[in-house]
Design a protein around this motif. Structure first.
Motif, short mmCIF file in Angstrom:
data_model
loop_
_atom_site.label_atom_id
_atom_site.label_comp_id
_atom_site.label_asym_id
_atom_site.label_seq_id
_atom_site.Cartn_x
_atom_site.Cartn_y
_atom_site.Cartn_z
N ALA A 9 0.87 -1.18 0.00
CA ALA A 9 0.00 0.00 0.00
C ALA A 9 0.90 1.22 0.00
CB ALA A 9 -0.91 0.00 1.22
N PHE A 10 0.56 2.23 -0.80
CA PHE A 10 1.47 3.37 -0.89
C PHE A 10 0.76 4.67 -1.20
CE2 PHE A 10 1.19 1.59 -5.16
CZ PHE A 10 1.17 2.70 -6.00
N ASP A 11 1.38 5.74 -0.74
CA ASP A 11 1.01 7.10 -1.11
C ASP A 11 2.11 7.57 -2.05
OD1 ASP A 11 0.41 9.75 -1.39
OD2 ASP A 11 0.24 10.18 0.75
N PRO A 12 1.82 7.70 -3.34
CA PRO A 12 2.90 7.98 -4.30
C PRO A 12 3.57 9.33 -4.13
CG PRO A 12 0.76 8.19 -5.35
CD PRO A 12 0.51 7.60 -3.99
N LEU A 13 2.80 10.31 -3.65
CA LEU A 13 3.39 11.63 -3.46
C LEU A 13 2.71 12.32 -2.29
CD1 LEU A 13 5.61 13.42 -4.72
CD2 LEU A 13 3.79 14.65 -5.89
N ASP A 14 3.22 12.08 -1.11
CA ASP A 14 2.70 12.74 0.08
C ASP A 14 3.18 14.20 0.09
OD1 ASP A 14 1.59 12.58 2.95
OD2 ASP A 14 3.61 13.37 3.24
N GLY A 15 2.24 15.12 0.20
CA GLY A 15 2.60 16.54 0.18
C GLY A 15 2.43 17.20 -1.17
N SER A 16 1.61 16.60 -2.04
CA SER A 16 1.44 17.18 -3.38
C SER A 16 0.89 18.59 -3.33
CB SER A 16 0.53 16.28 -4.22
OG SER A 16 -0.73 16.11 -3.59
N SER A 17 0.16 18.93 -2.25
CA SER A 17 -0.42 20.29 -2.14
C SER A 17 0.64 21.35 -1.89
CB SER A 17 -1.46 20.33 -1.01
OG SER A 17 -0.85 20.06 0.24
N ILE A 18 1.86 20.95 -1.50
CA ILE A 18 2.93 21.93 -1.27
C ILE A 18 4.01 21.88 -2.34
CG2 ILE A 18 2.54 22.07 1.22
CD1 ILE A 18 4.83 20.12 1.65
N VAL A 19 3.73 21.15 -3.43
CA VAL A 19 4.67 21.11 -4.55
C VAL A 19 4.86 22.51 -5.12
CG1 VAL A 19 4.97 20.33 -6.94
CG2 VAL A 19 4.30 18.70 -5.18
N GLY A 20 3.76 23.26 -5.23
CA GLY A 20 3.85 24.61 -5.79
C GLY A 20 4.73 25.54 -5.00
N ALA A 21 4.88 25.27 -3.69
CA ALA A 21 5.73 26.08 -2.83
C ALA A 21 7.18 25.60 -2.85
CB ALA A 21 5.22 26.05 -1.39
N ASN A 22 7.44 24.53 -3.64
CA ASN A 22 8.78 23.97 -3.77
C ASN A 22 9.31 23.43 -2.44
OD1 ASN A 22 10.87 23.20 -5.48
ND2 ASN A 22 12.09 25.03 -5.02
N PHE A 23 8.40 22.94 -1.59
CA PHE A 23 8.79 22.30 -0.34
C PHE A 23 9.18 20.84 -0.61
CE2 PHE A 23 6.22 25.00 2.94
CZ PHE A 23 6.89 26.13 2.50
N ALA A 24 9.88 20.24 0.32
CA ALA A 24 10.19 18.82 0.22
C ALA A 24 8.91 18.01 0.32
CB ALA A 24 11.16 18.41 1.33
#
Length: 273
Positions: A57-72
């Motif tokens: 079971a996996f979350d492919p991209l945890d934090g996708s909502s902060i991609v636009g802010a260029n966060f890790a």
């Protein structure tokens, strides 16, 4: 360049990266031949990948909502022996893994403790590029452990408006001059705790700020990592690893990290309307 994009376009980029990441992981799991069943936060229906040995079971991209802010941001993987995911517990995992994509790309792998041991094993690997152009994972840290440390990451802070215990907990941490480290991404925040050797990630809930973290894709795998490092991972009923995954959409509140701080968080986790 990203600065030429609007906020709405950046949000769409985050959603697109989510979908593409999901495809990449499914393809890799399918090609390895060792995965029978897989389910992701993007595609929650369990899929037969044709392999044998494990379910993932996996979350492919945890934090996708902060991609636009260029966060890790990161990825989360829970690995169970056998063909099923639903009806299992986090404590049954054979291993749990997360990746952090930031200034460096690192992979943290955890194995559960063996009988008689108080903790499992947690290792960190760094993705490096060789002179030949090939890439290699190099072991950076072994036997990672979590101790007591005055660092806190308070997620879902809007719950403090109704959850008085959570409000008091945050006030306690502030009055004792704890260091605040919260990025909005669960993976980098948990990784900060493991990197600094302690701290707590707390995500209590309230009526208007309910649980959003999924037990199968986020909470159970990261709970194994934290407990394997000697920390605690709890929800309202106790250890997250003891909760049965009745379906793929179960959500939960969490507190993960140093034992003393997770224990201090218990009243906030037991909030009732």
């Amino acid at each position: 360049m990203l600065r030429d994009y609007s906020v709405q376009q950046l949000l769409l980029i985050g959603l697109q990266v989510d979908v593409e990441s999901d495809k990449v992981v499914f393809n890799r799991l399918r090609s390895c031949g060792m995965v029978k069943t897989a389910s992701s936060e993007e595609q929650t229906e369990c899929q037969d990948l044709g392999g044998q040995g494990y379910s993932v079971a996996f979350d492919p991209l945890d934090g996708s909502s902060i991609v636009g802010a260029n966060f890790a941001v990161g990825s989360i993987f829970g690995i169970w022996p056998g063909d099923e995911l639903v009806g299992r517990k986090g404590s049954e995992q054979a291993a749990a893994v997360y990746a952090v994509y930031g200034p460096r790309t690192v992979l943290v792998v955890a194995w559960p403790h063996k009988r008689g041991d108080t903790s499992g094993q947690v290792q960190e690997y760094l993705l490096t590029e060789q002179q030949t152009g090939s890439r290699q994972w190099l072991l950076q840290r072994d036997n990672i452990s979590i101790k007591d440390k005055a660092v806190f990451a308070p997620a879902n802070l809007r719950a403090t408006a109704e959850n008085e215990e959570y409000q008091q907990l945050v006030q306690y941490w502030m009055s004792k001059k704890y260091t605040l480290r919260y990025s909005g991404g669960m993976v980098p925040d948990i990784h900060h705790i493991l990197t600094k050797g302690g701290g707590v990630f707390a995500n209590p809930v309230s009526k208007s700020a309910p649980a959003k973290l999924r037990l199968l894709y986020e909470a159970a795998p990261l709970a194994l990592v934290v407990e394997a490092a000697g920390g605690l991972a709890e929800c309202a009923t106790g250890s997250i690893l003891d909760v049965t995954i009745a379906n793929t959409d179960i959500r939960t509140m969490v507190s993960l990290g140093s034992k003393s701080e997770v224990m201090r968080s218990r009243p906030a986790l037991k909030w009732q309307q």
